[in-house]
Design an enzyme around this catalytic site. Structure first.
Site, PDB file in Angstrom:
ATOM      1  N   TYR A   1      -2.715  -0.927   7.307  1.00  0.00           N
ATOM      2  CA  TYR A   1      -1.493  -1.261   6.566  1.00  0.00           C
ATOM      3  C   TYR A   1      -0.495  -0.113   6.642  1.00  0.00           C
ATOM      4  CZ  TYR A   1       1.318  -2.972   2.601  1.00  0.00           C
ATOM      5  OH  TYR A   1       2.331  -3.422   1.787  1.00  0.00           O
TER       6      TYR A   1
ATOM      7  N   SER B   1       7.000  -0.393   2.558  1.00  0.00           N
ATOM      8  CA  SER B   1       6.041  -0.071   1.506  1.00  0.00           C
ATOM      9  C   SER B   1       6.095   1.426   1.277  1.00  0.00           C
ATOM     10  CB  SER B   1       4.630  -0.482   1.948  1.00  0.00           C
ATOM     11  OG  SER B   1       3.632   0.100   1.130  1.00  0.00           O
TER      12      SER B   1
END
Length: 264
Positions: A158, A145
């Protein structure tokens, strides 16, 4: 040249690929000739996934297992090898995000994100590597990501998981490159999916959602990405075209990470 991007004869396992990014990547692999295997954590999701693949003319093999359960993963990898074939390509796509301010987040919630987004890829990679070594090579693609590089409000778990996944990617490349195993990552930018649809909805006055405006302004491409934007990069990293690419994170973000933004 086209043969370099062919996946004919390859078996690809894409985790969490009943829908969304994983589904798009698996569909691209099928179009390139691969046999598709996918999993999800619930039977209803796997069944819906099989129907969706069938609608695309793809015969996909779906399995129900939890990527965080090492015994389940090992058992199903062995089952896949017996029923479909040795896994040549693994895409660690399964993941979750919890948008909670760090000071309000429970440690159990933090651990859950780390478990699925970081421990899951470790467990799945660990399960397929021995057969890849025996076969003479393989491809592992971790869905990282932009949060592998950037921080942002409410995504502490995250970002920690994806930062760890970036380094796990590099370490797998370092440890198993001599066995002709390439491990790379894809770092999607902001992708238009059903999950992000609420962030792109028009406001009652017809204006853009504030987050939608923010993302478009921060992206040199001036748009959200689509799942189709991830297909070419995924095929590249899964094919022989990338045989000397190892430990790399390919950011598919429309240029966000290269851009400081417009002056106010």
């Amino acid at each position: 040249m086209n043969n370099r991007f062919s996946l004919e004869g390859k078996v690809a396992l894409v985790t969490g690929a009943s829908y969304g990014i994983g589904f798009a990547i698996a569909t691209a692999f099928a179009e390139a000739g691969a046999t598709i295997v996918f999993n999800d954590i619930r039977l209803d999701l796997v069944e819906k996934g099989i129907e969706a693949y069938h609608a695309q003319g793809i015969k996909a093999h779906g399995y129900v297992f939890d990527v965080t359960n090492e015994d389940e993963v090992n058992a199903h990898v062995a089952k896949i090898e017996k029923e479909v074939g040795v896994i040549d390509i693994l895409v660690n796509n399964a993941g979750i995000i919890k948008r909670i301010p760090m000071h309000e987040m429970k440690a159990s919630e933090f651990r859950q994100v780390i478990d699925i987004d970081l421990n899951g890829p470790f467990i799945c990679a660990k399960a397929v590597i021995p057969a890849m070594i025996k076969k003479g090579g393989g491809k592992i693609i971790n869905i990282c990501s932009m949060m592998s590089e950037l921080g942002r409000e409410t995504v502490s778990a995250y970002a920690a998981a994806k930062g760890g996944l970036k380094m796990l990617t590099r370490n797998i490349a370092s440890e198993y490159g001599e066995y002709n195993i390439q491990c790379n990552g894809i770092g999607p930018g902001y992708i238009a999916t059903p999950q992000t649809a609420p962030l792109r909805e028009k406001q009652p006055d017809g204006s853009r959602h504030p987050f939608d405006s923010f993302i478009v302004a921060k992206t040199p491409a001036a748009r959200w990405g689509t799942t189709d934007d991830l297909k070419g990069p995924a095929i590249f990293l899964a094919s022989s075209a990338s045989d000397f690419v190892n430990g790399h994170i390919l950011y598919v973000d429309g240029g966000i990470l290269a851009y400081i933004g417009k002056q106010p």
